[in-house]
Enzyme design. Sequence first.
Site, PDB file in Angstrom:
ATOM      1  NE  ARG A  51      -1.614  -2.157   2.852  1.00  0.00           N
ATOM      2  CZ  ARG A  51      -1.712  -3.430   2.433  1.00  0.00           C
ATOM      3  NH1 ARG A  51      -2.747  -3.798   1.761  1.00  0.00           N
ATOM      4  NH2 ARG A  51      -0.765  -4.306   2.707  1.00  0.00           N
ATOM      5  CB  THR A  52       3.308   2.611   2.379  1.00  0.00           C
ATOM      6  OG1 THR A  52       2.533   2.073   3.441  1.00  0.00           O
ATOM      7  CG2 THR A  52       3.787   3.990   2.762  1.00  0.00           C
ATOM      8  CE  LYS A  80      26.865  -2.482  -4.780  1.00  0.00           C
ATOM      9  NZ  LYS A  80      27.012  -1.347  -5.709  1.00  0.00           N
ATOM     10  NE  ARG A 101       6.945   0.740   5.122  1.00  0.00           N
ATOM     11  CZ  ARG A 101       5.732   0.185   4.992  1.00  0.00           C
ATOM     12  NH1 ARG A 101       5.632  -1.091   4.674  1.00  0.00           N
ATOM     13  NH2 ARG A 101       4.648   0.898   5.184  1.00  0.00           N
ATOM     14  CG  HIS A 129       3.136   3.785   8.727  1.00  0.00           C
ATOM     15  ND1 HIS A 129       3.237   4.645   7.647  1.00  0.00           N
ATOM     16  CD2 HIS A 129       2.793   2.579   8.205  1.00  0.00           C
ATOM     17  CE1 HIS A 129       2.972   3.979   6.533  1.00  0.00           C
ATOM     18  NE2 HIS A 129       2.705   2.721   6.849  1.00  0.00           N
TER      19      HIS A 129
HETATM   20  N1   CP Z   1      -0.391  -0.141   5.876  1.00  0.00           N
HETATM   21  C1   CP Z   1       0.807  -0.344   5.315  1.00  0.00           C
HETATM   22  O1   CP Z   1       1.799   0.274   5.672  1.00  0.00           O
HETATM   23  O2   CP Z   1       0.811  -1.297   4.334  1.00  0.00           O
HETATM   24  P1   CP Z   1       2.111  -1.742   3.516  1.00  0.00           P
HETATM   25  O3   CP Z   1       3.054  -2.394   4.489  1.00  0.00           O
HETATM   26  O4   CP Z   1       1.616  -2.694   2.471  1.00  0.00           O
HETATM   27  O5   CP Z   1       2.728  -0.515   2.917  1.00  0.00           O
END
Ligand code: CP
Length: 375
Positions: A51-52, A80, A101, A129
């Site tokens: 999703r993100t 590396k 992320r 998040h």
């Molecule tokens: N909700 C969420 O962060 O989903 P993903 O891990 O698929 O990005």
Amino acid sequence: MKHLLNILDLSTEEIGELIATAEDIEAHPEKYEDACRHKILATLFFEPSTRTRLSFESAMLSLGGNVISMAGANTSSAAKGESVADTAEVVSGYADIIAMRHPKEGAPYVAAKHSSVPVINAGDGGHYHPTQTLADLLTVHREKGAFENLTVGFCGDLKYGRTVHSLIAALSRYRGVKFVLISPEELRLPEFVKRDYIEEKGIPYTESASLEEQIGKLDALYMTRVQKERFESEEEYARLKDTYILTEEKMRTAGKNTIVLHPLPRVNEISVKVDEDPRACYFKQTRNGKLMRMALILKLLKDKETAEKGGVYQVGGGGERERNTFVSTSVKCANPHCIFPCEQELPPLFYRDKRGTLCCAYCDAAAENGKETTV
Ligand code: CP
């Protein structure tokens, strides 16, 4: 604002503006289809995501911009041994905005300090998040009309559930909010979240191990997956993973207007039979996530442009923490998931919270449970 690392980098007024922009984008997409022409978003994902990452990329493409992507630590020079700091320095020369992320808590904070373009935290370990929170907030706003006076239950893995930490931080700023924290003992909310966003603000809350006992009292139920990837022990994960499963039967005891949220992915914690229930809002959250990420990209790029023209450019990226941070070599962060020990020559940054507890500026954990410890 320069970066979005913590949801509190956005004021409640700014969140209201992002919601208004998201609503306008949905109503008039043609107004925005060229808004980011010639701009580049870099998505740097050192952990899996559906999703993100894809909603960020879809958001930038719908704004007429371009995307460069690193979808996994093994496909970049991180494999590396390249540091987060160097990666951010390099990529900020290729892109106008970065979404990152990372499994280590505080990694986007390090990236922000070495980037010349805005950095968005797209999830750092079990910490925060904030853009999932933007999706959650738009969903709550659309379904409930406001954030004030809501009783919100969080169920499942409250310890490692970074979406829970960010949403609690965000909701703690609205009048009359109450929290119900439903988890097994082992997965209770971390101290820093309870301390900073609930107790410090005098917000009423209940802790319980029983979903059945609490479900009837909630305006919104936020279910979470037990975060397998954060566990040290497979056995511990196996023992806890099915503690809570939301079924049609349990939904019969929920309020008729109780909405059900989940950041997804789900594993087993919501029966697919609940999907048909009109109170189930988790797939709406995924669509709302793209709209809010579009609104956020527009805002961060506009703020940067304003600054470059000599306007006001707030420091952001850590909010209050940024202003009180100091270097200390006489204490150490006790969090094994913190970015600090993984990167070479980062300054050991700390801040004191309102109670005087010494906390790591990267991951917010108390230094050795609040005690100052000689390295
Ligand atoms: N909700 C969420 O962060 O989903 P993903 O891990 O698929 O990005």
